[in-house]
Write a protein that holds these residues in place. Structure first.
Motif, PDB file in Angstrom:
ATOM      1  N   CYS A 152       0.748  -1.264   0.072  1.00 28.54           N
ATOM      2  CA  CYS A 152       0.146   0.089  -0.097  1.00 28.54           C
ATOM      3  C   CYS A 152       0.933   1.230  -0.111  1.00 28.54           C
ATOM      4  N   VAL A 153       1.967   1.190   0.924  1.00 26.84           N
ATOM      5  CA  VAL A 153       2.665   2.391   0.970  1.00 26.84           C
ATOM      6  C   VAL A 153       3.351   2.474  -0.240  1.00 26.84           C
ATOM      7  N   HIS A 154       3.991   1.613  -0.982  1.00 24.48           N
ATOM      8  CA  HIS A 154       4.682   1.281  -2.264  1.00 24.48           C
ATOM      9  C   HIS A 154       3.794   2.001  -3.455  1.00 24.48           C
ATOM     10  N   ASP A 155       2.720   1.830  -3.506  1.00 27.09           N
ATOM     11  CA  ASP A 155       1.782   2.145  -4.296  1.00 27.09           C
ATOM     12  C   ASP A 155       1.570   3.814  -4.562  1.00 27.09           C
ATOM     13  N   LYS A 156       1.752   4.260  -2.996  1.00 30.55           N
ATOM     14  CA  LYS A 156       1.166   5.683  -2.825  1.00 30.55           C
ATOM     15  C   LYS A 156       2.927   6.487  -2.897  1.00 30.55           C
ATOM     16  N   ILE A 157       3.935   5.997  -2.550  1.00 29.30           N
ATOM     17  CA  ILE A 157       4.988   6.815  -2.609  1.00 29.30           C
ATOM     18  C   ILE A 157       6.123   6.402  -3.552  1.00 29.30           C
ATOM     19  N   GLY A 158       6.116   5.185  -4.142  1.00 29.43           N
ATOM     20  CA  GLY A 158       6.900   4.521  -5.021  1.00 29.43           C
ATOM     21  C   GLY A 158       7.840   3.475  -4.467  1.00 29.43           C
ATOM     22  N   ARG A 159       8.502   2.790  -5.224  1.00 29.34           N
ATOM     23  CA  ARG A 159       9.479   1.885  -5.082  1.00 29.34           C
ATOM     24  C   ARG A 159      10.741   2.190  -4.033  1.00 29.34           C
ATOM     25  N   LEU A 165      13.010   3.044   3.186  1.00 32.70           N
ATOM     26  CA  LEU A 165      12.271   3.049   4.589  1.00 32.70           C
ATOM     27  C   LEU A 165      12.596   1.728   5.058  1.00 32.70           C
ATOM     28  N   LEU A 166      12.094   0.676   4.278  1.00 30.33           N
ATOM     29  CA  LEU A 166      12.142  -0.795   4.582  1.00 30.33           C
ATOM     30  C   LEU A 166      13.627  -1.142   5.173  1.00 30.33           C
ATOM     31  N   TYR A 198       6.751  11.532   3.978  1.00 30.05           N
ATOM     32  CA  TYR A 198       5.663  10.406   3.440  1.00 30.05           C
ATOM     33  C   TYR A 198       4.805  10.021   4.665  1.00 30.05           C
ATOM     34  N   TYR A 199       4.696  11.047   5.791  1.00 31.86           N
ATOM     35  CA  TYR A 199       3.857  10.633   6.835  1.00 31.86           C
ATOM     36  C   TYR A 199       2.394  10.196   6.451  1.00 31.86           C
ATOM     37  N   SER A 200       1.715  11.013   5.720  1.00 34.23           N
ATOM     38  CA  SER A 200       0.558  10.961   5.058  1.00 34.23           C
ATOM     39  C   SER A 200       0.142   9.691   4.728  1.00 34.23           C
ATOM     40  N   SER A 201       0.982   9.285   3.835  1.00 38.08           N
ATOM     41  CA  SER A 201       0.751   7.946   3.110  1.00 38.08           C
ATOM     42  C   SER A 201       0.882   6.846   3.770  1.00 38.08           C
ATOM     43  N   LEU A 202       1.954   7.012   4.843  1.00 39.82           N
ATOM     44  CA  LEU A 202       2.207   5.888   5.838  1.00 39.82           C
ATOM     45  C   LEU A 202       1.209   5.757   6.715  1.00 39.82           C
ATOM     46  N   LYS A 203       0.555   6.893   7.286  1.00 41.84           N
ATOM     47  CA  LYS A 203      -0.439   6.720   8.171  1.00 41.84           C
ATOM     48  C   LYS A 203      -1.681   6.109   7.611  1.00 41.84           C
ATOM     49  N   ASN A 204      -2.002   6.568   6.435  1.00 43.67           N
ATOM     50  CA  ASN A 204      -3.225   5.995   5.577  1.00 43.67           C
ATOM     51  C   ASN A 204      -3.030   4.604   5.552  1.00 43.67           C
ATOM     52  N   CYS A 205      -1.880   4.012   5.358  1.00 43.26           N
ATOM     53  CA  CYS A 205      -1.754   2.560   4.860  1.00 43.26           C
ATOM     54  C   CYS A 205      -1.806   2.007   6.244  1.00 43.26           C
ATOM     55  N   PHE A 206      -0.916   2.338   7.174  1.00 42.98           N
ATOM     56  CA  PHE A 206      -1.036   1.879   8.700  1.00 42.98           C
ATOM     57  C   PHE A 206      -2.189   2.016   9.459  1.00 42.98           C
ATOM     58  N   VAL A 207      -2.926   2.997   9.228  1.00 44.83           N
ATOM     59  CA  VAL A 207      -4.287   3.069   9.790  1.00 44.83           C
ATOM     60  C   VAL A 207      -5.254   1.858   9.258  1.00 44.83           C
ATOM     61  N   ASP A 208      -5.306   1.690   7.767  1.00 46.67           N
ATOM     62  CA  ASP A 208      -6.059   0.820   7.291  1.00 46.67           C
ATOM     63  C   ASP A 208      -5.775  -0.566   7.697  1.00 46.67           C
ATOM     64  N   ALA A 209      -4.594  -0.943   7.977  1.00 47.61           N
ATOM     65  CA  ALA A 209      -4.146  -1.861   8.537  1.00 47.61           C
ATOM     66  C   ALA A 209      -4.348  -2.355   9.991  1.00 47.61           C
ATOM     67  N   GLY A 210      -4.647  -1.289  10.594  1.00 55.30           N
ATOM     68  CA  GLY A 210      -4.825  -1.299  12.137  1.00 55.30           C
ATOM     69  C   GLY A 210      -3.639  -1.416  12.733  1.00 55.30           C
ATOM     70  N   PHE A 211      -2.502  -0.753  12.487  1.00 49.24           N
ATOM     71  CA  PHE A 211      -1.296  -0.676  13.162  1.00 49.24           C
ATOM     72  C   PHE A 211      -1.377   0.451  14.048  1.00 49.24           C
TER      73      PHE A 211
END
Length: 232
Positions: A152-159, A165-166, A198-211
């Motif tokens: 999800c993060v990849h698709d928002k901010i790129g590879r 980050l990983l 990349y905070y906004s994209s990270l938060k969106n994906c991690f919120v959706d996952a429940g993290f």
């Protein structure tokens, strides 16, 4: 196998993580013909079994196992705990698919799409399972929860940004860490290395996952007010 390891290794070096790309010994006819593959941290080897479809024929299997070596060199001897082990597999699944997508995008949401197409179904990377209620509490049962959030993060901010980050987060892994712990680590890395770009994209994906929580409340030291969002 050499081609894929060499390509991924040069990419990792280019991102600034050449400390993780040590020389590997590889056996493409290993494990007594089992339908499995493995990274051996003790002797820094990659071993590919020949059961079903030969694992060494699938570049995604190759990069998955190669990523185990990167993770182990960054934070050795701490792949302990159910969620920690699930994240280890999920991180390797994600990096394998992110690499594979640069070559062929036929199956963008499934990893091991060649090896896992006759005798088994591969691993999905687009599940909508929510932490912690959907945890299966097993290494392979929960790997897709972590890898799907990363994709999800990849698709928002790129590879390149996601992989950076990983790879950096590999150095901060620890025994018995949880997906919540490591999601916060990745957010911290974004703050330290990218000024929270990349905070906004990270938060969106991690919120959706429940993290992390959808509603956040922050004390403002200078005033008596609290700032909350609409859902608060």
């Amino acid at each position: 196998v050499f081609y894929h390891i060499n390509e991924m290794g040069e990419y990792v070096n280019n991102l600034g993580y050449d400390v993780l790309t040590e020389l590997l010994e590889v056996d493409v006819h290993a494990l007594g013909g089992a339908d499995n593959s493995a990274y051996g941290p003790g002797d820094h080897t990659l071993q590919f079994g020949e059961g079903g479809i030969d694992d060494a024929e699938d570049g995604e299997v190759v990069i998955h196992e190669f990523t185990h070596s990167l993770s182990e060199l960054a934070s050795p001897n701490n792949t302990v705990g159910t969620q920690r082990r699930a994240m280890e597999e999920g991180s390797c699944d994600y990096l394998a698919k992110a690499y594979s997508r640069t070559l062929n995008d036929n199956t963008p949401d499934k990893v091991f799409s060649w090896d896992g197409n006759l005798t088994w179904n591969g691993i999905p990377l687009n599940t909508n399972r929510i932490y912690p209620k959907d945890l299966k509490n097993s290494k392979d049962g929960d790997r897709d929860m972590w890898s799907s959030a990363l994709m999800c993060v990849h698709d928002k901010i790129g590879r390149r940004a996601t992989d950076s980050l990983l790879l950096e987060h590999f150095f901060r892994q620890g025994a018995n860490t949880t997906m919540v712990d490591m999601a916060e680590v990745i957010i911290d890395i974004d703050k330290e290395d990218f000024n929270s770009k990349y905070y906004s994209s990270l938060k969106n994906c991690f919120v959706d996952a429940g993290f992390i929580s959808r509603v956040s409340v922050a004390e403002v030291n200078e005033t008596p007010y609290k700032i909350i969002n609409q859902q608060g």
